[in-house]
Design a protein around this motif. Structure first.
Motif, PDB file in Angstrom:
ATOM      1  N   ARG A   2       0.787  -1.221   0.000  1.00  0.00           N
ATOM      2  CA  ARG A   2       0.000   0.000   0.000  1.00  0.00           C
ATOM      3  C   ARG A   2       0.826   1.282   0.000  1.00  0.00           C
ATOM      4  O   ARG A   2       0.321   2.350   0.263  1.00  0.00           O
ATOM      5  CB  ARG A   2      -1.004  -0.005   1.145  1.00  0.00           C
ATOM      6  CG  ARG A   2      -1.964  -1.182   1.070  1.00  0.00           C
ATOM      7  CD  ARG A   2      -2.922  -1.224   2.199  1.00  0.00           C
ATOM      8  NE  ARG A   2      -3.703   0.005   2.209  1.00  0.00           N
ATOM      9  CZ  ARG A   2      -4.443   0.376   3.243  1.00  0.00           C
ATOM     10  NH1 ARG A   2      -4.501  -0.365   4.309  1.00  0.00           N
ATOM     11  NH2 ARG A   2      -5.126   1.485   3.203  1.00  0.00           N
ATOM     12  N   PHE A   3       2.128   1.176  -0.280  1.00  0.00           N
ATOM     13  CA  PHE A   3       2.950   2.360  -0.507  1.00  0.00           C
ATOM     14  C   PHE A   3       4.105   1.941  -1.411  1.00  0.00           C
ATOM     15  O   PHE A   3       4.471   0.782  -1.476  1.00  0.00           O
ATOM     16  CB  PHE A   3       3.456   2.985   0.801  1.00  0.00           C
ATOM     17  CG  PHE A   3       4.422   2.134   1.566  1.00  0.00           C
ATOM     18  CD1 PHE A   3       5.791   2.305   1.446  1.00  0.00           C
ATOM     19  CD2 PHE A   3       3.955   1.162   2.435  1.00  0.00           C
ATOM     20  CE1 PHE A   3       6.682   1.531   2.166  1.00  0.00           C
ATOM     21  CE2 PHE A   3       4.831   0.380   3.167  1.00  0.00           C
ATOM     22  CZ  PHE A   3       6.202   0.554   3.026  1.00  0.00           C
ATOM     23  N   CYS A  26      10.287   4.382   2.041  1.00  0.00           N
ATOM     24  CA  CYS A  26       9.053   4.802   1.368  1.00  0.00           C
ATOM     25  C   CYS A  26       9.431   5.834   0.311  1.00  0.00           C
ATOM     26  O   CYS A  26      10.354   6.622   0.505  1.00  0.00           O
ATOM     27  CB  CYS A  26       8.097   5.403   2.404  1.00  0.00           C
ATOM     28  SG  CYS A  26       6.591   6.089   1.689  1.00  0.00           S
ATOM     29  N   CYS A  52       8.282  10.933   5.160  1.00  0.00           N
ATOM     30  CA  CYS A  52       7.872   9.658   5.764  1.00  0.00           C
ATOM     31  C   CYS A  52       9.116   8.926   6.300  1.00  0.00           C
ATOM     32  O   CYS A  52      10.164   8.916   5.667  1.00  0.00           O
ATOM     33  CB  CYS A  52       7.161   8.797   4.729  1.00  0.00           C
ATOM     34  SG  CYS A  52       6.594   7.210   5.371  1.00  0.00           S
ATOM     35  N   GLU A  74       8.122   1.457  11.027  1.00  0.00           N
ATOM     36  CA  GLU A  74       6.832   1.671  10.353  1.00  0.00           C
ATOM     37  C   GLU A  74       6.206   2.925  10.938  1.00  0.00           C
ATOM     38  O   GLU A  74       5.525   2.885  11.949  1.00  0.00           O
ATOM     39  CB  GLU A  74       5.918   0.465  10.567  1.00  0.00           C
ATOM     40  CG  GLU A  74       4.630   0.529   9.772  1.00  0.00           C
ATOM     41  CD  GLU A  74       3.809  -0.734   9.927  1.00  0.00           C
ATOM     42  OE1 GLU A  74       2.811  -0.853   9.208  1.00  0.00           O
ATOM     43  OE2 GLU A  74       4.146  -1.590  10.752  1.00  0.00           O
ATOM     44  N   TYR A  76       4.313   6.042   9.200  1.00  0.00           N
ATOM     45  CA  TYR A  76       3.783   6.768   8.048  1.00  0.00           C
ATOM     46  C   TYR A  76       3.304   8.152   8.468  1.00  0.00           C
ATOM     47  O   TYR A  76       2.828   8.334   9.575  1.00  0.00           O
ATOM     48  CB  TYR A  76       2.588   6.031   7.444  1.00  0.00           C
ATOM     49  CG  TYR A  76       2.866   4.599   7.089  1.00  0.00           C
ATOM     50  CD1 TYR A  76       3.618   4.288   5.981  1.00  0.00           C
ATOM     51  CD2 TYR A  76       2.374   3.560   7.871  1.00  0.00           C
ATOM     52  CE1 TYR A  76       3.877   2.970   5.653  1.00  0.00           C
ATOM     53  CE2 TYR A  76       2.628   2.245   7.549  1.00  0.00           C
ATOM     54  CZ  TYR A  76       3.376   1.960   6.445  1.00  0.00           C
ATOM     55  OH  TYR A  76       3.636   0.662   6.122  1.00  0.00           O
ATOM     56  N   GLU A  79      -1.388   9.073   3.720  1.00  0.00           N
ATOM     57  CA  GLU A  79      -2.395   8.024   3.529  1.00  0.00           C
ATOM     58  C   GLU A  79      -1.813   6.903   2.678  1.00  0.00           C
ATOM     59  O   GLU A  79      -1.024   7.131   1.770  1.00  0.00           O
ATOM     60  CB  GLU A  79      -3.630   8.593   2.830  1.00  0.00           C
ATOM     61  CG  GLU A  79      -4.443   9.519   3.710  1.00  0.00           C
ATOM     62  CD  GLU A  79      -5.734   9.946   3.036  1.00  0.00           C
ATOM     63  OE1 GLU A  79      -6.283   9.164   2.231  1.00  0.00           O
ATOM     64  OE2 GLU A  79      -6.170  11.057   3.329  1.00  0.00           O
ATOM     65  N   LEU A  80      -2.235   5.684   2.989  1.00  0.00           N
ATOM     66  CA  LEU A  80      -1.806   4.527   2.213  1.00  0.00           C
ATOM     67  C   LEU A  80      -2.784   4.301   1.067  1.00  0.00           C
ATOM     68  O   LEU A  80      -3.957   4.655   1.151  1.00  0.00           O
ATOM     69  CB  LEU A  80      -1.736   3.289   3.109  1.00  0.00           C
ATOM     70  CG  LEU A  80      -0.751   3.381   4.272  1.00  0.00           C
ATOM     71  CD1 LEU A  80      -0.832   2.128   5.122  1.00  0.00           C
ATOM     72  CD2 LEU A  80       0.657   3.580   3.767  1.00  0.00           C
TER      73      LEU A  80
END
Length: 191
Positions: A2-3, A26, A52, A74, A76, A79-80
């Motif tokens: 999702r990223f 990321c 990020c 982790e 973030y 938004e993913l």
């Protein structure tokens, strides 16, 4: 997951050229440096980085020959992407060997590359989930902010090969030149 990711650091063995460690981050990690040409650029670079801090550092364990996770963070600050759209992320936009073979076969059968990709797109959208599409790039958005006082909306009907309505959002700039603010390809004419 999702990223999108990018390789920030990669260390190779000097003799064998084998990767011995890698730091994956990321794609929104960090910030772009200030562009010295910024006042002179007509189309400035879109800011995509948010600072990020998500990262994964792996190192090769020589005894087992496998990579071991040394550090994982982790954290973030954006938004993913939904799981349905994760395959469209920049780091995931690759064709598989199966797809490459299909493209090669289509080429040998006389299909042009564009037709081959259209065929693959139809296979992806075999449930007819893709309907209306609207797009506006960064320049169009900036033009709309400057010259969006008057906007015309026009549709041309069934001039493309899919016989779908095409809609354009157009205005005028300070030189009385036409400026496109956005465009849409519509599935049908419903509200």
């Amino acid at each position: 997951m999702r990223f999108s990711i990018r390789s920030e650091y990669c260390e190779k063995n000097k003799f064998t050229k084998q990767i011995i460690s890698r730091n994956l981050v990321c794609n929104k990690e960090g910030f772009w440096k200030v562009d010295k040409r910024d006042p002179l650029t007509k189309i400035p670079r879109v800011e995509t980085r948010t600072g990020c801090e998500t990262r994964l550092f792996v190192k090769l364990d020589v005894s087992s020959g496998k990579f071991v996770v040394i550090d994982f963070k982790e954290k973030y600050n954006h938004e993913l992407v939904s799981l349905d759209c994760a395959h469209m992320l920049p780091s995931q936009r690759k064709i598989s060997s199966t797809q490459a073979i299909e493209l090669d076969s289509a080429s040998k059968s006389g299909l042009r590359l564009g037709q081959s990709f259209e065929l693959m797109g139809r296979e992806v959208d075999n449930e007819k989930q893709i309907t209306n599409m609207f797009w506006a790039d960064e320049q169009m958005i900036m033009d709309y902010a400057q010259f969006g006082d008057v906007v015309t909306f026009d549709t041309t009907y069934k001039l493309n090969k899919e016989h779908r309505p095409f809609a354009s959002f157009v205005g005028f700039n300070h030189h009385r030149e036409a400026v496109v603010f956005g465009a849409a390809l519509l599935y049908d004419e419903t509200a």
